[in-house]
Motif scaffolding. Structure first.
Motif, PDB file in Angstrom:
ATOM      1  N   GLN A   1       0.659  -1.124  -0.035  1.00  0.00           N
ATOM      2  CA  GLN A   1      -0.474   0.210   0.103  1.00  0.00           C
ATOM      3  C   GLN A   1       0.914   1.108  -0.167  1.00  0.00           C
ATOM      4  OE1 GLN A   1      -0.895  -2.816   1.387  1.00  0.00           O
ATOM      5  NE2 GLN A   1      -2.230  -3.097   0.384  1.00  0.00           N
ATOM      6  N   ARG A   2      -0.063   2.634   0.284  1.00  0.00           N
ATOM      7  CA  ARG A   2       1.110   3.509  -0.102  1.00  0.00           C
ATOM      8  C   ARG A   2      -0.072   4.373   1.639  1.00  0.00           C
ATOM      9  NH1 ARG A   2       2.844   6.002  -4.431  1.00  0.00           N
ATOM     10  NH2 ARG A   2       2.599   7.579  -3.702  1.00  0.00           N
ATOM     11  N   VAL A   3       0.835   5.432   2.442  1.00  0.00           N
ATOM     12  CA  VAL A   3      -0.060   5.589   3.119  1.00  0.00           C
ATOM     13  C   VAL A   3      -0.155   7.407   2.969  1.00  0.00           C
ATOM     14  CG1 VAL A   3       2.215   6.749   4.350  1.00  0.00           C
ATOM     15  CG2 VAL A   3       0.400   6.271   6.138  1.00  0.00           C
ATOM     16  N   ASN A   4      -0.882   7.920   2.724  1.00  0.00           N
ATOM     17  CA  ASN A   4      -1.872   9.156   3.285  1.00  0.00           C
ATOM     18  C   ASN A   4      -1.523  10.045   4.540  1.00  0.00           C
ATOM     19  OD1 ASN A   4      -2.838  11.504   1.331  1.00  0.00           O
ATOM     20  ND2 ASN A   4      -4.801  10.482   0.973  1.00  0.00           N
ATOM     21  N   VAL A   5      -1.106  11.216   4.471  1.00  0.00           N
ATOM     22  CA  VAL A   5      -1.072  11.954   5.644  1.00  0.00           C
ATOM     23  C   VAL A   5      -1.831  13.650   5.698  1.00  0.00           C
ATOM     24  CG1 VAL A   5       0.932  12.594   7.421  1.00  0.00           C
ATOM     25  CG2 VAL A   5       1.756  10.685   6.492  1.00  0.00           C
ATOM     26  N   HIS A   6      -1.988  13.667   6.310  1.00  0.00           N
ATOM     27  CA  HIS A   6      -3.031  15.137   6.562  1.00  0.00           C
ATOM     28  C   HIS A   6      -1.485  16.097   7.516  1.00  0.00           C
ATOM     29  CE1 HIS A   6      -6.448  16.910   5.285  1.00  0.00           C
ATOM     30  NE2 HIS A   6      -6.746  15.861   5.324  1.00  0.00           N
ATOM     31  N   ALA A   7      -1.596  17.773   7.045  1.00  0.00           N
ATOM     32  CA  ALA A   7      -0.540  18.000   7.439  1.00  0.00           C
ATOM     33  C   ALA A   7      -0.381  18.217   9.394  1.00  0.00           C
ATOM     34  CB  ALA A   7      -0.657  19.529   6.914  1.00  0.00           C
ATOM     35  N   LEU A   8      -1.883  18.168   9.064  1.00  0.00           N
ATOM     36  CA  LEU A   8      -2.318  17.852  11.226  1.00  0.00           C
ATOM     37  C   LEU A   8      -1.404  16.550  11.519  1.00  0.00           C
ATOM     38  CD1 LEU A   8      -6.467  17.082  11.592  1.00  0.00           C
ATOM     39  CD2 LEU A   8      -4.838  19.148  11.904  1.00  0.00           C
ATOM     40  N   TYR A   9      -0.616  15.996  10.990  1.00  0.00           N
ATOM     41  CA  TYR A   9       0.191  14.562  11.382  1.00  0.00           C
ATOM     42  C   TYR A   9       1.398  15.331  11.910  1.00  0.00           C
ATOM     43  CZ  TYR A   9      -4.172  12.260  11.404  1.00  0.00           C
ATOM     44  OH  TYR A   9      -5.951  12.097  12.121  1.00  0.00           O
ATOM     45  N   GLY A  10       1.570  16.294  11.508  1.00  0.00           N
ATOM     46  CA  GLY A  10       3.131  16.480  12.135  1.00  0.00           C
ATOM     47  C   GLY A  10       4.330  16.028  12.762  1.00  0.00           C
TER      48      GLY A  10
ATOM     49  N   GLY B   1       8.375  21.354  19.242  1.00  0.00           N
ATOM     50  CA  GLY B   1       8.362  22.850  19.142  1.00  0.00           C
ATOM     51  C   GLY B   1       6.716  22.697  18.018  1.00  0.00           C
ATOM     52  N   LYS B   2       5.431  23.694  18.806  1.00  0.00           N
ATOM     53  CA  LYS B   2       4.849  23.686  18.174  1.00  0.00           C
ATOM     54  C   LYS B   2       4.662  25.084  16.507  1.00  0.00           C
ATOM     55  CE  LYS B   2       0.340  24.312  17.772  1.00  0.00           C
ATOM     56  NZ  LYS B   2      -1.362  24.732  18.055  1.00  0.00           N
ATOM     57  N   VAL B   3       5.022  24.632  15.268  1.00  0.00           N
ATOM     58  CA  VAL B   3       4.759  25.672  14.591  1.00  0.00           C
ATOM     59  C   VAL B   3       3.098  25.739  13.613  1.00  0.00           C
ATOM     60  CG1 VAL B   3       7.266  25.363  13.658  1.00  0.00           C
ATOM     61  CG2 VAL B   3       5.975  24.154  12.806  1.00  0.00           C
ATOM     62  N   ASP B   4       2.803  27.066  13.103  1.00  0.00           N
ATOM     63  CA  ASP B   4       1.327  26.969  12.520  1.00  0.00           C
ATOM     64  C   ASP B   4       1.852  26.962  11.214  1.00  0.00           C
ATOM     65  OD1 ASP B   4      -1.278  26.805  12.850  1.00  0.00           O
ATOM     66  OD2 ASP B   4      -0.837  29.452  13.196  1.00  0.00           O
ATOM     67  N   ARG B   5      -0.183  26.364  10.795  1.00  0.00           N
ATOM     68  CA  ARG B   5       0.201  25.803   9.366  1.00  0.00           C
ATOM     69  C   ARG B   5       0.482  26.860   7.931  1.00  0.00           C
ATOM     70  NH1 ARG B   5      -5.139  23.004   9.795  1.00  0.00           N
ATOM     71  NH2 ARG B   5      -5.165  22.096  12.199  1.00  0.00           N
ATOM     72  N   ASP B   6       1.233  27.968   8.527  1.00  0.00           N
ATOM     73  CA  ASP B   6       1.558  28.496   7.623  1.00  0.00           C
ATOM     74  C   ASP B   6       3.664  28.781   7.816  1.00  0.00           C
ATOM     75  OD1 ASP B   6       1.782  30.208   9.881  1.00  0.00           O
ATOM     76  OD2 ASP B   6       1.255  32.316   8.945  1.00  0.00           O
ATOM     77  N   ARG B   7       3.545  27.692   8.956  1.00  0.00           N
ATOM     78  CA  ARG B   7       5.364  27.654   8.959  1.00  0.00           C
ATOM     79  C   ARG B   7       6.052  26.244   8.850  1.00  0.00           C
ATOM     80  NH1 ARG B   7       5.703  31.725   8.101  1.00  0.00           N
ATOM     81  NH2 ARG B   7       5.563  33.575   8.706  1.00  0.00           N
ATOM     82  N   ILE B   8       4.670  25.513   8.270  1.00  0.00           N
ATOM     83  CA  ILE B   8       5.246  24.163   8.593  1.00  0.00           C
ATOM     84  C   ILE B   8       6.481  23.613   7.057  1.00  0.00           C
ATOM     85  CG2 ILE B   8       3.317  22.755   9.903  1.00  0.00           C
ATOM     86  CD1 ILE B   8       2.658  22.568   6.580  1.00  0.00           C
ATOM     87  N   SER B   9       7.111  22.997   7.616  1.00  0.00           N
ATOM     88  CA  SER B   9       8.118  21.570   6.119  1.00  0.00           C
ATOM     89  C   SER B   9       8.241  21.326   6.538  1.00  0.00           C
ATOM     90  CB  SER B   9       9.227  23.451   6.836  1.00  0.00           C
ATOM     91  OG  SER B   9       9.683  22.804   7.666  1.00  0.00           O
ATOM     92  N   VAL B  10       9.464  20.338   5.948  1.00  0.00           N
ATOM     93  CA  VAL B  10       9.837  18.719   5.789  1.00  0.00           C
ATOM     94  C   VAL B  10      10.413  18.370   7.158  1.00  0.00           C
ATOM     95  CG1 VAL B  10      12.074  19.337   4.483  1.00  0.00           C
ATOM     96  CG2 VAL B  10      10.183  17.360   4.590  1.00  0.00           C
ATOM     97  N   LYS B  11      10.639  19.350   8.255  1.00  0.00           N
ATOM     98  CA  LYS B  11      11.406  19.599   9.342  1.00  0.00           C
ATOM     99  C   LYS B  11      10.122  18.477   9.974  1.00  0.00           C
ATOM    100  CE  LYS B  11      13.195  23.145  10.163  1.00  0.00           C
ATOM    101  NZ  LYS B  11      13.909  24.103  10.660  1.00  0.00           N
ATOM    102  N   GLN B  12       9.099  18.465   9.729  1.00  0.00           N
ATOM    103  CA  GLN B  12       7.810  18.262  10.484  1.00  0.00           C
ATOM    104  C   GLN B  12       7.703  16.255  10.053  1.00  0.00           C
ATOM    105  OE1 GLN B  12       6.956  21.480  10.206  1.00  0.00           O
ATOM    106  NE2 GLN B  12       7.931  22.105  11.837  1.00  0.00           N
TER     107      GLN B  12
END
Ligand SMILES: C[C@H](O)[C@H](O)[C@@H](O)C(=O)CO
Ligand SMILES: [Mn+2]
Length: 421
Positions: free
Chosen positions: A92-101, A106-117
């Motif tokens: 299979q594959r996996v499908n990830v929502h941005a909510l699941y970083g 440290g929390k970053v807001d949605r306009d600051r997320i990057s591959v790091k999370q």
């Protein structure tokens, strides 16, 4: 426990029966592995995510039920998905929502997320040897509280979500690059109106502006592909959805994007199976969100029903496997969540196997000769051919639980793992 000798014998008999119809079951057992289903991570925890797990789910969607044992963090989400995949034949594959970083550093807001999370997800996928898809999350956030995101008339809010879209696309491109498999970035927004709006056009113009801005950066299609997902209504947005099907199909065609068809997102008598060959006349690829709407977009666990069967049959009959990306989208919090995945994914896989066991050229010949009685008769008879024997043999070959054997395995996981959460 299933008796392996009986499974093998039953397969040999089924093989002969299908051969009389001109169907090669051995070939089907090879072809079925081309079907890769993207497992949506959000069935593990009722779309709670790791950003604000105790916050409310918004955006007009709802997970009902409070069955114990939901995943409480990304580590548990991954562990549950590993358990699920161990009970599914094929890859299979996996499908990830941005909510699941991973927000543990440290929390970053949605306009600051990057591959790091999301590097943890990429590394996990490498370990599992699977591809990953991604979604920006335009809900369950104070800035989505007004019900509008990319189509918001509040410029600050609109810009915030445009930035989220940009960042989600950058993450998707990096996912695809690292995993060597294109990541489908699906964009769904909840924007809509509870009551009859006046300025529909204004909202849709703003959505176009936002999508154009958010998707301006080009990425190689070997790394990421954009999909846009329409919806007919949501809870609290019953009168109008900004991103309707007409809207997104037009946007996808004009901008060479994928259209995402979620079979919970249409009027109840419309079927997605009928839309695939229409959309594929004009877009290169489609993304599916396979679900089971019961009266509304209730996102019940997928079962092997006529709706799902038509979707699978249309894909197989027309050799669209490389043009249709298959994802699941359901979230049932009222039953064992691992069981929900296994039932829903296996039901989808079964629909594809049944489609592959169809003597399509015979049926098309009947149709072209106006032999509609013969077409209907054969379609009816196919329903009781020994498909189950081929399916069981496939599971035997793949070393995964056969038939209902997964029930006890899931019960053990519940006793040993889920009940301790
Ligand atoms: C989590 C949502 O179900 C998902 O992002 C979206 O695809 C949807 O279908 C909303 O109804
Ligand atoms: Mn969906």
């Amino acid at each position: 426990m299933a008796n392996k000798e009986i499974i093998a014998k039953a397969y040999e008999i089924a093989k002969e029966q299908y051969a009389t119809l001109g169907v090669d079951t051995d070939a089907v057992l090879k072809k079925i592995n081309e079907i890769k289903i993207s497992l949506h991570c959000w069935q593990t925890d009722d779309v709670s995510g790791s950003e604000n797990p105790d916050g409310p789910l918004s955006g007009g969607i709802q997970a009902t039920g409070n069955y114990p044992g939901k995943a409480r963090n990304v580590t548990e989400v991954m562990a549950d998905l590993e358990k699920v995949m161990s009970m599914l034949p094929g890859k299979q594959r996996v499908n990830v929502h941005a909510l699941y970083g991973d927000f543990s550093k440290g929390k970053v807001d949605r306009d600051r997320i990057s591959v790091k999370q999301f590097q943890g997800w990429i590394d996990w996928c490498k370990k599992q040897d699977i591809g990953m898809d991604f979604n920006g999350s335009f809900f369950s956030h104070p800035k989505a509280g007004s019900g509008f995101t990319l189509s918001s008339k509040n410029e600050e809010i609109r810009k915030f979500w445009v930035e989220h879209l940009k960042r989600s696309r950058e993450i998707a491109a990096e996912v695809g690059k690292q995993l060597g498999s294109p990541c489908i970035l699906n964009t769904w927004i909840p924007d809509g109106s509870k009551d009859t709006p006046v300025d529909r056009n204004g909202m849709r113009s703003l959505l176009t502006k936002s999508l154009d801005e958010g998707m301006a950066q080009k990425f190689p299609k070997e790394h990421m592909k954009d999909a846009v997902e329409s919806k007919v209504f949501g809870i609290g947005a019953e009168s109008m959805t900004v991103g309707s099907h007409d809207y997104y199909l037009g946007y996808a065609i004009k901008n060479n994007k994928l259209i995402c068809l979620d079979n919970g997102h249409f009027h109840p008598t419309e079927v997605v199976g009928d839309k695939i060959s229409s959309c594929l006349q004009f877009v290169d690829e489609v993304l599916l969100h396979v679900t089971r709407p019961v009266r509304w977009d209730s996102d019940h666990v997928v079962t092997l029903n006529e709706e799902v069967q038509l979707i699978a049959s249309e894909i197989v009959r027309n050799d669209f496997i490389n043009r249709v990306n298959i994802g699941l989208d359901f979230f049932d919090a009222s039953i064992n969540r691992i069981g929900a995945y296994v039932i829903g994914t296996r039901a989808t896989q079964k629909a594809f196997m049944i489609a592959m066991l169809e003597p399509t050229s015979t049926l098309v010949r009947f149709e072209e000769n106006n032999q509609n009685f013969e077409r209907l008769a054969l379609l009816e008879e196919l329903k009781t051919k020994p498909f189950g024997a081929v399916w069981d043999y496939y599971c035997l070959q793949e070393g995964v639980p056969i038939g209902e054997d997964y029930i006890t395995e899931i019960q053990s996981y519940e006793n040993e793992v889920l009940s301790r959460r």
